[in-house]
Design a protein around this motif. Structure first.
Motif, mmCIF file in Angstrom:
data_model
loop_
_atom_site.group_PDB
_atom_site.id
_atom_site.type_symbol
_atom_site.label_atom_id
_atom_site.label_comp_id
_atom_site.label_asym_id
_atom_site.label_seq_id
_atom_site.Cartn_x
_atom_site.Cartn_y
_atom_site.Cartn_z
ATOM 1 N N ASP A 112 53.044 43.852 53.771
ATOM 2 C CA ASP A 112 52.474 42.613 53.671
ATOM 3 C C ASP A 112 52.818 41.250 54.812
ATOM 4 O O ASP A 112 54.020 41.889 54.958
ATOM 5 C CB ASP A 112 52.798 41.437 52.202
ATOM 6 C CG ASP A 112 52.273 43.333 51.462
ATOM 7 O OD1 ASP A 112 50.758 44.268 52.112
ATOM 8 O OD2 ASP A 112 52.694 43.111 50.152
ATOM 9 N N LEU A 133 44.663 44.753 57.019
ATOM 10 C CA LEU A 133 43.603 44.512 56.171
ATOM 11 C C LEU A 133 43.369 43.436 55.446
ATOM 12 O O LEU A 133 44.389 43.051 54.731
ATOM 13 C CB LEU A 133 43.550 45.406 55.374
ATOM 14 C CG LEU A 133 42.571 45.833 54.183
ATOM 15 C CD1 LEU A 133 41.360 46.537 54.383
ATOM 16 C CD2 LEU A 133 43.328 46.810 52.645
ATOM 17 N N ASP A 183 42.001 41.490 52.365
ATOM 18 C CA ASP A 183 41.537 41.551 50.854
ATOM 19 C C ASP A 183 40.319 40.052 51.167
ATOM 20 O O ASP A 183 40.400 39.120 51.346
ATOM 21 C CB ASP A 183 42.371 41.176 49.748
ATOM 22 C CG ASP A 183 43.144 42.649 49.921
ATOM 23 O OD1 ASP A 183 42.183 44.535 50.435
ATOM 24 O OD2 ASP A 183 44.226 43.091 49.689
ATOM 25 N N GLY A 184 39.407 40.326 49.409
ATOM 26 C CA GLY A 184 38.571 39.399 49.678
ATOM 27 C C GLY A 184 36.579 39.530 49.339
ATOM 28 O O GLY A 184 36.994 40.604 49.877
ATOM 29 N N GLU A 185 35.952 38.220 48.955
ATOM 30 C CA GLU A 185 34.707 38.708 48.958
ATOM 31 C C GLU A 185 34.795 38.867 50.538
ATOM 32 O O GLU A 185 33.327 39.486 50.762
ATOM 33 C CB GLU A 185 34.002 37.369 48.118
ATOM 34 C CG GLU A 185 34.505 36.904 46.823
ATOM 35 C CD GLU A 185 34.215 35.865 46.481
ATOM 36 O OE1 GLU A 185 33.794 36.176 45.220
ATOM 37 O OE2 GLU A 185 33.923 34.668 47.326
ATOM 38 N N GLY A 198 36.686 40.433 53.075
ATOM 39 C CA GLY A 198 37.490 40.888 53.715
ATOM 40 C C GLY A 198 37.130 41.940 54.734
ATOM 41 O O GLY A 198 36.052 41.997 54.559
ATOM 42 N N GLN A 209 48.406 33.061 52.545
ATOM 43 C CA GLN A 209 47.211 34.098 52.212
ATOM 44 C C GLN A 209 48.910 36.232 52.668
ATOM 45 O O GLN A 209 48.646 36.000 53.718
ATOM 46 C CB GLN A 209 46.240 34.802 52.444
ATOM 47 C CG GLN A 209 45.848 36.037 52.236
ATOM 48 C CD GLN A 209 44.368 36.268 52.168
ATOM 49 O OE1 GLN A 209 43.233 34.751 51.593
ATOM 50 N NE2 GLN A 209 43.553 36.934 51.734
ATOM 51 N N LYS A 256 47.154 43.124 54.996
ATOM 52 C CA LYS A 256 48.774 43.669 55.038
ATOM 53 C C LYS A 256 47.789 44.715 56.806
ATOM 54 O O LYS A 256 47.389 44.927 57.149
ATOM 55 C CB LYS A 256 47.571 45.185 53.800
ATOM 56 C CG LYS A 256 48.379 47.125 53.389
ATOM 57 C CD LYS A 256 47.981 47.697 52.512
ATOM 58 C CE LYS A 256 48.417 46.465 50.901
ATOM 59 N NZ LYS A 256 49.768 45.686 50.690
#
Length: 215
Positions: free
Chosen positions: A28, A168, A170-172, A174, A208, A211
């Protein structure tokens, strides 16, 4: 030479560290979104703001010793201008303007994607301050996506200086963001830097957690 020595030491320590490591590698990484900004050399500070002028600090930013200044300038290309471009301190040995691809289209230039400090053959740009104007023959770039790490961070993540990785998101909106450069130095703080175009494309929020993926 110092960079090569540091790189060699980190690589050797990394090999030894990975052989004895029991816990999983870290993945992370916090992200910061860098808006358009400019780094100025001393002579250009004075040309833009007046003889003997000193930059004034507004606030600290993510990397130790770096800060946003109260001062702002206008940048100009053949097709337009962008006002209120923030100056970052401290002063550098060479002036460098960092913008996004969208900014470049707005003012009619096409800067190359580069590591910070690599401005040879980069785009020309005009900088307008309250006391004067500077016309750079080169100096405007789009900063590459990169992650600042200490040598210990590099060990913990299992990566090395100048290595290319992906992250990577994440999210809508992503997805996987590639061609991210690892930068390792003792005085860095762990942080990924992207520009506003990347942030908007992936719907990324300031701070945010992304990864890290090894390519």
């Amino acid at each position: 030479m110092l960079e090569e020595i540091t790189r060699s030491v980190v690589e050797e320590l990394q090999k030894q560290h990975l052989l004895i490591q029991d816990s999983p590698l870290k993945r992370d990484v916090p992200v910061s979104v860098s808006g358009r900004h400019i780094h100025l050399q001393k002579e250009h500070v004075q040309a833009l703001f007046g003889y003997g002028y000193k930059l004034t600090k507004l606030k600290e930013i993510s990397q130790p010793g770096q800060f946003a200044c109260n001062e702002k300038v206008t940048i100009q290309g053949p097709e337009g201008t962008i006002e209120n471009v923030r100056v970052l301190g401290p002063e550098r040995t060479r002036t460098q303007v960092e913008i996004s691809r969208s900014d470049g289209r707005r003012i009619g230039i096409s800067p190359p994607v580069r590591n910070s400090g690599n401005i040879l053959g980069s785009s020309p740009v005009t900088i307008i301050g309250p006391k004067g104007t500077i016309r750079l023959q080169e100096g405007c770039i789009i900063a590459d996506r990169h992650i600042h790490m200490t040598p210990q961070d590099a060990l913990d993540f299992g990566v090395m200086d100048k290595q290319k990785v992906s992250v990577l998101v994440d999210g809508e909106k992503g997805g996987v963001m590639g061609q991210v450069t690892i930068r390792v130095k003792e005085n860095y703080a762990l942080d990924m830097h992207i520009d506003t175009d990347d942030a908007n494309a992936f719907g990324i929020r300031e701070n945010q957690q992304l990864k890290l993926l090894i390519e």
